[in-house]
Design a protein around this motif. Structure first.
Motif, PDB file in Angstrom:
ATOM      1  N   GLU A 104      35.014  61.048  32.429  1.00 23.68           N
ATOM      2  CA  GLU A 104      36.041  61.857  33.075  1.00 23.68           C
ATOM      3  C   GLU A 104      36.994  61.011  33.910  1.00 23.68           C
ATOM      4  N   VAL A 105      36.577  59.785  34.248  1.00 16.44           N
ATOM      5  CA  VAL A 105      37.418  58.880  35.026  1.00 16.44           C
ATOM      6  C   VAL A 105      37.999  57.780  34.155  1.00 16.44           C
ATOM      7  N   VAL A 106      37.170  57.210  33.282  1.00 15.53           N
ATOM      8  CA  VAL A 106      37.612  56.042  32.518  1.00 15.53           C
ATOM      9  C   VAL A 106      38.770  56.387  31.578  1.00 15.53           C
ATOM     10  N   LYS A 107      38.930  57.658  31.233  1.00 13.10           N
ATOM     11  CA  LYS A 107      40.031  58.019  30.331  1.00 13.10           C
ATOM     12  C   LYS A 107      41.404  57.762  30.956  1.00 13.10           C
ATOM     13  N   TYR A 108      41.458  57.602  32.275  1.00 12.10           N
ATOM     14  CA  TYR A 108      42.733  57.323  32.937  1.00 12.10           C
ATOM     15  C   TYR A 108      42.976  55.819  33.112  1.00 12.10           C
ATOM     16  N   ALA A 109      41.997  54.992  32.751  1.00  9.32           N
ATOM     17  CA  ALA A 109      42.084  53.563  33.028  1.00  9.32           C
ATOM     18  C   ALA A 109      43.105  52.870  32.131  1.00  9.32           C
ATOM     19  N   ASP A 110      43.818  51.931  32.727  1.00  6.81           N
ATOM     20  CA  ASP A 110      44.725  51.083  31.958  1.00  6.81           C
ATOM     21  C   ASP A 110      43.948  49.980  31.257  1.00  6.81           C
ATOM     22  N   PHE A 111      42.824  49.585  31.846  1.00  9.08           N
ATOM     23  CA  PHE A 111      41.940  48.585  31.252  1.00  9.08           C
ATOM     24  C   PHE A 111      40.502  49.057  31.418  1.00  9.08           C
ATOM     25  N   VAL A 112      39.674  48.819  30.399  1.00  8.85           N
ATOM     26  CA  VAL A 112      38.246  49.102  30.464  1.00  8.85           C
ATOM     27  C   VAL A 112      37.517  47.807  30.133  1.00  8.85           C
ATOM     28  N   GLY A 113      36.511  47.438  30.932  1.00  5.85           N
ATOM     29  CA  GLY A 113      35.791  46.194  30.676  1.00  5.85           C
ATOM     30  C   GLY A 113      34.688  45.987  31.681  1.00  5.85           C
ATOM     31  N   ASP A 114      34.150  44.756  31.735  1.00  5.43           N
ATOM     32  CA  ASP A 114      33.154  44.439  32.758  1.00  5.43           C
ATOM     33  C   ASP A 114      33.884  44.005  34.022  1.00  5.43           C
ATOM     34  N   SER A 115      33.125  43.695  35.052  1.00  3.11           N
ATOM     35  CA  SER A 115      33.732  43.482  36.372  1.00  3.11           C
ATOM     36  C   SER A 115      34.726  42.333  36.384  1.00  3.11           C
ATOM     37  N   PHE A 116      34.366  41.212  35.763  1.00  3.38           N
ATOM     38  CA  PHE A 116      35.271  40.065  35.830  1.00  3.38           C
ATOM     39  C   PHE A 116      36.442  40.222  34.872  1.00  3.38           C
ATOM     40  N   GLN A 117      36.216  40.816  33.709  1.00  2.74           N
ATOM     41  CA  GLN A 117      37.324  41.097  32.803  1.00  2.74           C
ATOM     42  C   GLN A 117      38.375  41.962  33.495  1.00  2.74           C
ATOM     43  N   LEU A 118      37.904  42.936  34.243  1.00  6.91           N
ATOM     44  CA  LEU A 118      38.832  43.857  34.900  1.00  6.91           C
ATOM     45  C   LEU A 118      39.610  43.178  36.015  1.00  6.91           C
ATOM     46  N   ALA A 119      38.926  42.334  36.809  1.00  2.90           N
ATOM     47  CA  ALA A 119      39.622  41.631  37.880  1.00  2.90           C
ATOM     48  C   ALA A 119      40.729  40.753  37.312  1.00  2.90           C
ATOM     49  N   ASN A 120      40.467  40.127  36.180  1.00  2.00           N
ATOM     50  CA  ASN A 120      41.486  39.289  35.541  1.00  2.00           C
ATOM     51  C   ASN A 120      42.546  40.121  34.847  1.00  2.00           C
ATOM     52  N   ALA A 121      42.152  41.280  34.305  1.00  2.00           N
ATOM     53  CA  ALA A 121      43.130  42.153  33.656  1.00  2.00           C
ATOM     54  C   ALA A 121      44.187  42.604  34.641  1.00  2.00           C
ATOM     55  N   ALA A 122      43.763  42.871  35.880  1.00  2.00           N
ATOM     56  CA  ALA A 122      44.712  43.321  36.897  1.00  2.00           C
ATOM     57  C   ALA A 122      45.787  42.275  37.157  1.00  2.00           C
ATOM     58  N   LEU A 123      45.440  40.995  36.972  1.00  4.81           N
ATOM     59  CA  LEU A 123      46.394  39.928  37.239  1.00  4.81           C
ATOM     60  C   LEU A 123      47.529  39.904  36.220  1.00  4.81           C
ATOM     61  N   THR A 124      47.332  40.606  35.104  1.00  8.58           N
ATOM     62  CA  THR A 124      48.381  40.634  34.081  1.00  8.58           C
ATOM     63  C   THR A 124      49.471  41.646  34.415  1.00  8.58           C
ATOM     64  N   ARG A 125      49.250  42.468  35.426  1.00  7.56           N
ATOM     65  CA  ARG A 125      50.237  43.470  35.825  1.00  7.56           C
ATOM     66  C   ARG A 125      50.992  42.972  37.060  1.00  7.56           C
ATOM     67  N   ASP A 126      51.997  42.161  36.838  1.00  8.22           N
ATOM     68  CA  ASP A 126      52.716  41.510  37.936  1.00  8.22           C
ATOM     69  C   ASP A 126      53.378  42.499  38.884  1.00  8.22           C
ATOM     70  N   LYS A 127      53.795  43.649  38.349  1.00  4.70           N
ATOM     71  CA  LYS A 127      54.518  44.611  39.174  1.00  4.70           C
ATOM     72  C   LYS A 127      53.595  45.530  39.974  1.00  4.70           C
ATOM     73  N   ALA A 128      52.300  45.439  39.741  1.00  3.36           N
ATOM     74  CA  ALA A 128      51.360  46.336  40.406  1.00  3.36           C
ATOM     75  C   ALA A 128      51.243  46.013  41.895  1.00  3.36           C
ATOM     76  N   GLU A 129      51.507  47.000  42.712  1.00  7.88           N
ATOM     77  CA  GLU A 129      51.330  46.861  44.151  1.00  7.88           C
ATOM     78  C   GLU A 129      49.939  47.321  44.571  1.00  7.88           C
ATOM     79  N   ALA A 130      49.318  48.158  43.737  1.00  6.56           N
ATOM     80  CA  ALA A 130      47.984  48.679  44.031  1.00  6.56           C
ATOM     81  C   ALA A 130      47.097  48.537  42.806  1.00  6.56           C
ATOM     82  N   ILE A 131      45.872  48.085  43.029  1.00 11.98           N
ATOM     83  CA  ILE A 131      44.857  47.969  41.984  1.00 11.98           C
ATOM     84  C   ILE A 131      43.762  48.973  42.322  1.00 11.98           C
TER      85      ILE A 131
END
Length: 429
Positions: A104-131
Protein backbone atom coordinates in the motif's frame (compact mmCIF):
# COMPACT_ATOMS: atom_id res chain seq x y z
CA UNK A 1 19.68 1.23 -11.46
CA UNK A 2 18.26 -2.19 -12.33
CA UNK A 3 14.82 -2.08 -13.90
CA UNK A 4 13.24 -3.94 -11.01
CA UNK A 5 14.06 -1.04 -8.69
CA UNK A 6 11.39 1.06 -10.34
CA UNK A 7 8.72 -1.61 -10.55
CA UNK A 8 5.66 -1.12 -8.40
CA UNK A 9 3.27 -3.60 -6.90
CA UNK A 10 -0.02 -2.29 -8.21
CA UNK A 11 -1.05 -5.75 -9.40
CA UNK A 12 0.08 -7.50 -6.24
CA UNK A 13 -2.47 -9.17 -3.99
CA UNK A 14 -2.42 -8.43 -0.29
CA UNK A 15 -0.21 -10.33 2.12
CA UNK A 16 -3.32 -11.66 3.83
CA UNK A 17 -4.57 -13.08 0.51
CA UNK A 18 -1.24 -14.79 -0.04
CA UNK A 19 -1.46 -16.35 3.42
CA UNK A 20 -4.93 -17.71 2.68
CA UNK A 21 -3.87 -19.02 -0.71
CA UNK A 22 -0.94 -20.97 0.70
CA UNK A 23 -2.88 -22.14 3.77
CA UNK A 24 0.30 -22.15 5.83
CA UNK A 25 -0.94 -20.64 9.08
CA UNK A 26 0.13 -22.32 12.30
CA UNK A 27 -2.15 -22.36 15.37
CA UNK A 28 0.41 -21.05 17.84
CA UNK A 29 3.13 -18.49 17.31
CA UNK A 30 4.90 -15.48 18.75
CA UNK A 31 4.07 -13.64 15.55
CA UNK A 32 0.72 -12.09 14.77
CA UNK A 33 -0.59 -12.42 11.22
CA UNK A 34 -3.24 -9.78 11.87
CA UNK A 35 -2.24 -7.25 9.23
CA UNK A 36 -4.62 -4.53 10.37
CA UNK A 37 -4.17 -1.33 8.41
CA UNK A 38 -3.77 1.10 11.31
CA UNK A 39 -0.42 1.13 13.14
CA UNK A 40 -1.68 3.86 15.47
CA UNK A 41 -4.03 1.32 17.09
CA UNK A 42 -1.07 -0.37 18.79
CA UNK A 43 1.26 1.00 21.51
CA UNK A 44 3.94 3.38 20.26
CA UNK A 45 3.18 2.50 16.65
CA UNK A 46 4.44 -1.08 17.08
CA UNK A 47 2.66 -3.83 15.16
CA UNK A 48 0.63 -4.72 13.19
CA UNK A 49 2.12 -8.02 12.19
CA UNK A 50 4.74 -7.50 14.88
CA UNK A 51 6.49 -10.34 16.58
CA UNK A 52 5.50 -10.31 20.24
CA UNK A 53 9.21 -10.53 21.00
CA UNK A 54 9.94 -7.35 19.05
CA UNK A 55 9.77 -4.69 21.73
CA UNK A 56 10.56 -1.00 21.42
CA UNK A 57 13.88 -0.21 23.14
CA UNK A 58 13.95 2.42 25.86
CA UNK A 59 14.84 5.88 24.60
CA UNK A 60 13.92 5.06 21.00
CA UNK A 61 12.21 7.81 18.96
CA UNK A 62 8.44 7.53 19.25
CA UNK A 63 6.14 8.91 16.61
CA UNK A 64 3.93 11.65 17.99
CA UNK A 65 0.29 11.92 17.06
CA UNK A 66 -0.57 13.15 13.59
CA UNK A 67 -3.73 15.07 12.59
CA UNK A 68 -6.87 13.01 13.03
CA UNK A 69 -7.89 13.51 9.42
CA UNK A 70 -5.14 11.13 8.34
CA UNK A 71 -6.20 8.51 10.87
CA UNK A 72 -9.83 8.58 9.74
CA UNK A 73 -9.28 8.91 5.99
CA UNK A 74 -10.34 5.98 3.80
CA UNK A 75 -7.84 4.15 1.61
CA UNK A 76 -9.31 5.88 -1.42
CA UNK A 77 -9.00 9.32 0.12
CA UNK A 78 -5.40 8.72 1.20
CA UNK A 79 -4.55 7.49 -2.28
CA UNK A 80 -5.99 10.63 -3.88
CA UNK A 81 -4.15 12.90 -1.45
CA UNK A 82 -0.80 11.14 -1.92
CA UNK A 83 -1.11 11.22 -5.71
CA UNK A 84 -2.07 14.91 -5.65
CA UNK A 85 0.80 15.83 -3.29
CA UNK A 86 3.30 13.93 -5.42
CA UNK A 87 2.09 15.74 -8.53
CA UNK A 88 2.37 19.13 -6.82
CA UNK A 89 5.87 18.44 -5.49
CA UNK A 90 7.13 17.00 -8.77
CA UNK A 91 10.91 16.70 -8.88
CA UNK A 92 11.26 18.43 -5.50
CA UNK A 93 10.59 15.16 -3.66
CA UNK A 94 11.66 11.59 -4.27
CA UNK A 95 9.99 8.65 -2.52
CA UNK A 96 12.06 5.55 -1.73
CA UNK A 97 10.46 2.19 -0.87
CA UNK A 98 12.35 -0.75 0.61
CA UNK A 99 11.80 -4.29 -0.72
CA UNK A 100 10.15 -5.20 2.60
CA UNK A 101 7.72 -2.30 2.61
CA UNK A 102 3.97 -2.94 2.48
CA UNK A 103 2.37 -2.82 -0.97
CA UNK A 104 0.00 0.00 0.00
CA UNK A 105 3.04 2.27 0.39
CA UNK A 106 5.61 0.93 -2.06
CA UNK A 107 3.27 1.56 -5.00
CA UNK A 108 4.02 5.29 -4.61
CA UNK A 109 7.80 4.82 -4.60
CA UNK A 110 9.98 6.30 -7.31
CA UNK A 111 12.59 3.65 -6.52
CA UNK A 112 12.26 0.21 -4.89
CA UNK A 113 15.35 -1.63 -3.61
CA UNK A 114 17.47 -2.50 -0.59
CA UNK A 115 18.72 0.13 1.83
CA UNK A 116 21.95 1.04 0.08
CA UNK A 117 20.50 0.87 -3.43
CA UNK A 118 17.85 3.34 -2.33
CA UNK A 119 20.29 5.75 -0.68
CA UNK A 120 22.26 5.85 -3.93
CA UNK A 121 19.12 6.04 -6.07
CA UNK A 122 18.15 9.24 -4.29
CA UNK A 123 21.44 10.80 -5.41
CA UNK A 124 20.30 10.50 -9.02
CA UNK A 125 17.51 13.03 -8.40
CA UNK A 126 19.48 16.28 -8.42
CA UNK A 127 16.39 18.47 -8.14
CA UNK A 128 15.02 16.67 -5.08
CA UNK A 129 14.85 18.88 -2.02
CA UNK A 130 13.28 16.13 0.08
CA UNK A 131 14.01 12.40 0.23
CA UNK A 132 11.06 10.52 1.74
CA UNK A 133 12.42 7.16 2.89
CA UNK A 134 9.73 4.50 3.33
CA UNK A 135 11.97 2.14 5.22
CA UNK A 136 13.39 2.19 8.74
CA UNK A 137 15.52 4.59 10.78
CA UNK A 138 19.04 3.37 9.94
CA UNK A 139 18.20 3.54 6.22
CA UNK A 140 17.13 7.16 6.50
CA UNK A 141 20.36 7.92 8.40
CA UNK A 142 22.42 6.39 5.60
CA UNK A 143 20.56 8.51 3.06
CA UNK A 144 21.28 11.62 5.13
CA UNK A 145 25.01 10.77 5.26
CA UNK A 146 25.18 10.38 1.49
CA UNK A 147 22.84 13.20 0.47
CA UNK A 148 23.61 16.88 0.01
CA UNK A 149 23.35 19.32 2.87
CA UNK A 150 20.49 21.11 1.15
CA UNK A 151 18.39 17.93 1.00
CA UNK A 152 16.08 16.85 3.83
CA UNK A 153 15.65 13.14 4.55
CA UNK A 154 12.23 12.30 5.97
CA UNK A 155 11.05 9.12 7.74
CA UNK A 156 7.23 9.10 7.65
CA UNK A 157 6.94 7.29 11.01
CA UNK A 158 9.72 7.87 13.54
CA UNK A 159 8.83 4.61 15.29
CA UNK A 160 9.98 2.65 12.23
CA UNK A 161 13.20 1.30 13.67
CA UNK A 162 15.06 -1.99 13.31
CA UNK A 163 15.20 -4.45 16.19
CA UNK A 164 18.46 -5.94 14.89
CA UNK A 165 20.12 -2.53 14.65
CA UNK A 166 19.00 -1.80 18.21
CA UNK A 167 20.84 -4.89 19.50
CA UNK A 168 24.20 -3.13 19.11
CA UNK A 169 24.36 0.28 20.78
CA UNK A 170 27.26 2.68 20.96
CA UNK A 171 28.21 2.27 24.64
CA UNK A 172 28.09 -1.55 24.45
CA UNK A 173 30.25 -1.69 21.31
CA UNK A 174 32.70 0.82 22.80
CA UNK A 175 32.98 -1.29 25.97
CA UNK A 176 33.61 -4.38 23.85
CA UNK A 177 36.27 -2.53 21.86
CA UNK A 178 38.07 -1.39 24.99
CA UNK A 179 38.14 -4.95 26.38
CA UNK A 180 39.47 -6.33 23.10
CA UNK A 181 42.08 -3.58 22.82
CA UNK A 182 43.33 -4.36 26.32
CA UNK A 183 43.35 -8.11 25.67
CA UNK A 184 45.35 -7.89 22.43
CA UNK A 185 47.71 -5.04 23.37
CA UNK A 186 50.74 -7.31 23.86
CA UNK A 187 50.39 -9.23 20.59
CA UNK A 188 53.43 -9.08 18.32
CA UNK A 189 53.15 -6.28 15.78
CA UNK A 190 53.24 -7.76 12.29
CA UNK A 191 51.83 -4.69 10.60
CA UNK A 192 48.23 -5.82 10.98
CA UNK A 193 45.72 -4.58 13.53
CA UNK A 194 44.77 -7.06 16.29
CA UNK A 195 41.11 -6.68 15.34
CA UNK A 196 39.17 -4.86 12.62
CA UNK A 197 35.58 -3.72 13.32
CA UNK A 198 33.01 -4.53 10.64
CA UNK A 199 29.39 -3.51 10.91
CA UNK A 200 26.48 -4.65 8.82
CA UNK A 201 24.56 -1.89 7.07
CA UNK A 202 21.71 -2.53 9.53
CA UNK A 203 23.08 -0.36 12.33
CA UNK A 204 22.97 3.21 13.56
CA UNK A 205 25.01 6.03 12.08
CA UNK A 206 26.86 6.14 15.41
CA UNK A 207 28.22 2.64 14.81
CA UNK A 208 29.04 3.33 11.16
CA UNK A 209 31.10 6.24 12.46
CA UNK A 210 32.71 3.97 15.08
CA UNK A 211 34.03 1.51 12.48
CA UNK A 212 35.16 4.31 10.19
CA UNK A 213 37.09 5.89 13.06
CA UNK A 214 38.71 2.60 14.08
CA UNK A 215 39.97 1.35 10.73
CA UNK A 216 36.92 -0.71 9.79
CA UNK A 217 34.08 -0.53 7.32
CA UNK A 218 30.44 -1.32 6.61
CA UNK A 219 29.23 -4.37 4.71
CA UNK A 220 26.02 -5.39 2.98
CA UNK A 221 24.68 -8.92 2.59
CA UNK A 222 25.96 -8.76 -1.00
CA UNK A 223 29.59 -7.95 -0.29
CA UNK A 224 30.13 -9.39 3.21
CA UNK A 225 32.71 -11.93 1.98
CA UNK A 226 34.68 -9.25 0.11
CA UNK A 227 34.61 -7.04 3.19
CA UNK A 228 35.90 -9.85 5.43
CA UNK A 229 38.73 -10.49 2.95
CA UNK A 230 39.55 -6.76 3.08
CA UNK A 231 39.58 -6.89 6.87
CA UNK A 232 41.80 -9.98 7.10
CA UNK A 233 44.37 -8.31 4.86
CA UNK A 234 44.64 -5.58 7.47
CA UNK A 235 43.87 -7.36 10.73
CA UNK A 236 44.24 -10.69 12.50
CA UNK A 237 40.59 -11.00 13.40
CA UNK A 238 37.25 -9.27 12.90
CA UNK A 239 34.64 -7.94 15.30
CA UNK A 240 31.37 -8.37 13.36
CA UNK A 241 28.11 -6.75 14.47
CA UNK A 242 25.18 -6.59 14.87
CA UNK A 243 23.98 -9.71 12.97
CA UNK A 244 25.62 -12.92 14.13
CA UNK A 245 24.06 -15.02 11.37
CA UNK A 246 25.37 -13.01 8.42
CA UNK A 247 28.82 -13.03 10.02
CA UNK A 248 28.78 -16.75 10.78
CA UNK A 249 27.38 -17.82 7.40
CA UNK A 250 29.86 -15.65 5.51
CA UNK A 251 32.91 -16.70 7.53
CA UNK A 252 31.94 -20.38 7.39
CA UNK A 253 31.70 -20.21 3.59
CA UNK A 254 35.22 -18.76 3.61
CA UNK A 255 36.53 -21.81 5.48
CA UNK A 256 36.72 -20.38 8.99
CA UNK A 257 35.96 -22.97 11.68
CA UNK A 258 33.01 -22.46 14.02
CA UNK A 259 35.36 -22.78 16.99
CA UNK A 260 37.09 -19.64 15.74
CA UNK A 261 33.85 -17.64 15.82
CA UNK A 262 32.97 -17.00 19.47
CA UNK A 263 29.81 -15.10 20.35
CA UNK A 264 30.16 -11.78 22.14
CA UNK A 265 27.31 -11.21 24.59
CA UNK A 266 27.12 -7.58 25.79
CA UNK A 267 27.40 -6.85 29.50
CA UNK A 268 29.46 -10.00 30.15
CA UNK A 269 33.21 -9.96 30.76
CA UNK A 270 34.93 -10.71 27.43
CA UNK A 271 31.47 -11.24 26.05
CA UNK A 272 31.09 -14.42 28.10
CA UNK A 273 34.33 -16.00 26.81
CA UNK A 274 37.73 -16.86 28.27
CA UNK A 275 41.00 -15.29 27.12
CA UNK A 276 42.23 -18.40 25.28
CA UNK A 277 39.06 -18.50 23.17
CA UNK A 278 39.39 -14.83 22.30
CA UNK A 279 43.06 -15.17 21.32
CA UNK A 280 42.17 -18.04 18.96
CA UNK A 281 39.22 -16.16 17.47
CA UNK A 282 39.09 -15.15 13.82
CA UNK A 283 35.60 -13.63 13.76
CA UNK A 284 33.98 -12.33 16.95
CA UNK A 285 30.21 -12.40 16.45
CA UNK A 286 27.91 -9.95 18.20
CA UNK A 287 24.79 -11.43 19.81
CA UNK A 288 22.29 -9.88 17.41
CA UNK A 289 19.78 -11.15 14.86
CA UNK A 290 16.81 -10.27 12.65
CA UNK A 291 13.53 -11.22 14.32
CA UNK A 292 12.01 -12.14 10.91
CA UNK A 293 14.86 -14.24 9.51
CA UNK A 294 15.41 -15.96 12.83
CA UNK A 295 12.01 -17.60 12.38
CA UNK A 296 13.09 -19.82 9.49
CA UNK A 297 14.21 -23.38 10.28
CA UNK A 298 15.34 -26.57 8.46
CA UNK A 299 11.99 -28.29 9.08
CA UNK A 300 10.30 -25.70 6.87
CA UNK A 301 12.74 -26.51 4.07
CA UNK A 302 12.17 -30.25 4.53
CA UNK A 303 8.42 -29.72 4.30
CA UNK A 304 8.78 -27.62 1.15
CA UNK A 305 10.91 -30.31 -0.49
CA UNK A 306 8.40 -32.99 0.46
CA UNK A 307 5.40 -31.07 -0.87
CA UNK A 308 7.14 -29.60 -3.93
CA UNK A 309 9.73 -32.04 -5.35
CA UNK A 310 12.39 -30.12 -7.24
CA UNK A 311 11.68 -26.88 -5.35
CA UNK A 312 14.47 -24.29 -5.46
CA UNK A 313 15.08 -23.00 -1.93
CA UNK A 314 16.72 -19.56 -1.57
CA UNK A 315 17.18 -17.91 1.81
CA UNK A 316 18.65 -14.67 3.07
CA UNK A 317 22.04 -14.95 4.85
CA UNK A 318 20.49 -13.37 7.95
CA UNK A 319 18.86 -16.79 8.50
CA UNK A 320 20.45 -19.20 11.02
CA UNK A 321 23.35 -21.31 9.77
CA UNK A 322 21.31 -24.54 9.79
CA UNK A 323 18.79 -22.93 7.42
CA UNK A 324 21.47 -21.64 5.04
CA UNK A 325 23.12 -25.08 5.02
CA UNK A 326 19.80 -26.78 4.18
CA UNK A 327 18.90 -24.33 1.39
CA UNK A 328 20.03 -24.54 -2.22
CA UNK A 329 21.24 -20.95 -2.21
CA UNK A 330 21.63 -17.98 0.12
CA UNK A 331 21.83 -14.39 -0.95
CA UNK A 332 20.80 -10.79 -0.44
CA UNK A 333 17.43 -9.36 -1.39
CA UNK A 334 18.94 -8.27 -4.68
CA UNK A 335 20.31 -11.79 -5.24
CA UNK A 336 16.88 -13.29 -4.62
CA UNK A 337 15.27 -10.83 -7.04
CA UNK A 338 17.80 -11.59 -9.78
CA UNK A 339 17.62 -15.36 -9.24
CA UNK A 340 13.87 -15.37 -9.83
CA UNK A 341 14.05 -12.91 -12.70
CA UNK A 342 16.72 -15.03 -14.36
CA UNK A 343 14.82 -18.33 -14.21
CA UNK A 344 13.94 -19.15 -17.83
CA UNK A 345 11.68 -22.15 -17.11
CA UNK A 346 8.63 -22.27 -14.78
CA UNK A 347 10.09 -23.00 -11.35
CA UNK A 348 8.85 -23.52 -7.83
CA UNK A 349 10.70 -21.23 -5.39
CA UNK A 350 10.58 -21.45 -1.60
CA UNK A 351 11.99 -18.19 -0.26
CA UNK A 352 13.31 -17.47 3.22
CA UNK A 353 12.89 -13.73 3.66
CA UNK A 354 10.28 -11.12 4.56
CA UNK A 355 6.77 -11.82 3.23
CA UNK A 356 6.01 -8.48 1.55
CA UNK A 357 8.94 -9.04 -0.79
CA UNK A 358 8.01 -12.70 -1.41
CA UNK A 359 4.40 -11.78 -2.08
CA UNK A 360 5.45 -9.07 -4.53
CA UNK A 361 7.74 -11.47 -6.39
CA UNK A 362 4.90 -13.99 -6.67
CA UNK A 363 2.77 -11.33 -8.38
CA UNK A 364 5.57 -10.06 -10.65
CA UNK A 365 6.48 -13.56 -11.89
CA UNK A 366 3.21 -15.53 -12.23
CA UNK A 367 4.94 -18.12 -14.44
CA UNK A 368 6.64 -19.39 -11.28
CA UNK A 369 5.25 -20.80 -8.03
CA UNK A 370 6.76 -18.61 -5.30
CA UNK A 371 6.01 -18.94 -1.60
CA UNK A 372 7.48 -18.09 1.80
CA UNK A 373 9.03 -20.85 3.92
CA UNK A 374 7.64 -19.46 7.18
CA UNK A 375 4.38 -21.26 8.11
CA UNK A 376 3.12 -18.17 9.94
CA UNK A 377 4.47 -15.52 7.55
CA UNK A 378 5.69 -12.71 9.77
CA UNK A 379 6.27 -9.34 8.10
CA UNK A 380 8.99 -6.95 9.20
CA UNK A 381 6.97 -5.32 11.96
CA UNK A 382 9.11 -2.18 12.09
CA UNK A 383 8.95 -1.64 8.33
CA UNK A 384 5.19 -2.12 8.55
CA UNK A 385 4.84 0.99 10.69
CA UNK A 386 5.01 3.14 7.57
CA UNK A 387 1.33 3.55 6.66
CA UNK A 388 -0.21 5.56 3.78
CA UNK A 389 -1.59 7.94 6.41
CA UNK A 390 1.92 8.88 7.51
CA UNK A 391 3.07 9.19 3.90
CA UNK A 392 0.15 11.48 3.03
CA UNK A 393 0.91 13.60 6.10
CA UNK A 394 4.62 14.19 5.37
CA UNK A 395 3.96 14.88 1.68
CA UNK A 396 1.20 17.40 2.34
CA UNK A 397 3.40 19.10 4.92
CA UNK A 398 6.05 19.47 2.21
CA UNK A 399 3.45 20.98 -0.11
CA UNK A 400 2.71 23.49 2.66
CA UNK A 401 6.41 24.31 2.95
CA UNK A 402 7.02 22.42 6.19
CA UNK A 403 9.50 19.59 6.80
CA UNK A 404 8.44 17.07 9.46
CA UNK A 405 10.17 13.93 10.73
CA UNK A 406 13.53 14.98 9.33
CA UNK A 407 16.38 12.57 10.07
CA UNK A 408 19.67 14.34 10.68
CA UNK A 409 22.93 12.56 11.52
CA UNK A 410 25.11 14.64 13.90
CA UNK A 411 28.03 16.38 12.22
CA UNK A 412 30.55 14.61 14.45
CA UNK A 413 29.37 11.25 13.08
CA UNK A 414 28.91 12.07 9.42
CA UNK A 415 32.57 12.20 8.38
CA UNK A 416 33.65 8.89 9.93
CA UNK A 417 30.45 7.16 8.85
CA UNK A 418 30.95 8.30 5.27
CA UNK A 419 34.52 6.94 5.32
CA UNK A 420 33.16 3.55 6.42
CA UNK A 421 30.55 3.61 3.65
CA UNK A 422 33.10 4.63 1.02
CA UNK A 423 35.32 1.72 2.04
CA UNK A 424 32.30 -0.53 1.64
CA UNK A 425 31.64 0.85 -1.84
CA UNK A 426 35.22 0.07 -2.83
CA UNK A 427 34.81 -3.54 -1.67
CA UNK A 428 32.98 -4.77 -4.74
CA UNK A 429 31.99 -8.46 -4.66
Amino acid sequence: MNSHLTQTAEATGSVAQNIARLNLLAPESTCSTDLAASPWDTPAGYGPGASQEDQIPSGYPVQGSIPEEYLKASDEELDARIVAAKATLGDKAVILGHFYQRDEVVKYADFVGDSFQLANAALTRDKAEAIVFCGVHFMAETADILSREDQAVILPNLAAGCSMADMADGPSVQQCWEELTALYKDEEDDGRMPVIPVTYMNCSAELKAFVGRNGGLVCTSSNAATVLEWAFERGRRVLFFPDQHLGRNTAKAMGIELEQMPMWTPRKALGGNDEATMHDAKVILWHGFCSVHKRFNPAQIAKARQEFPGVRVIVHPECPMEVVDAADEAGSTDYIQKAIAGATEPTTFAIGTEINMVNRLAAQYPQHTIFCLDPVICPCSTMYRIHPGYLAWVLEELVAGRVVNQITVPKDQQGDAKIALERMLAAKP
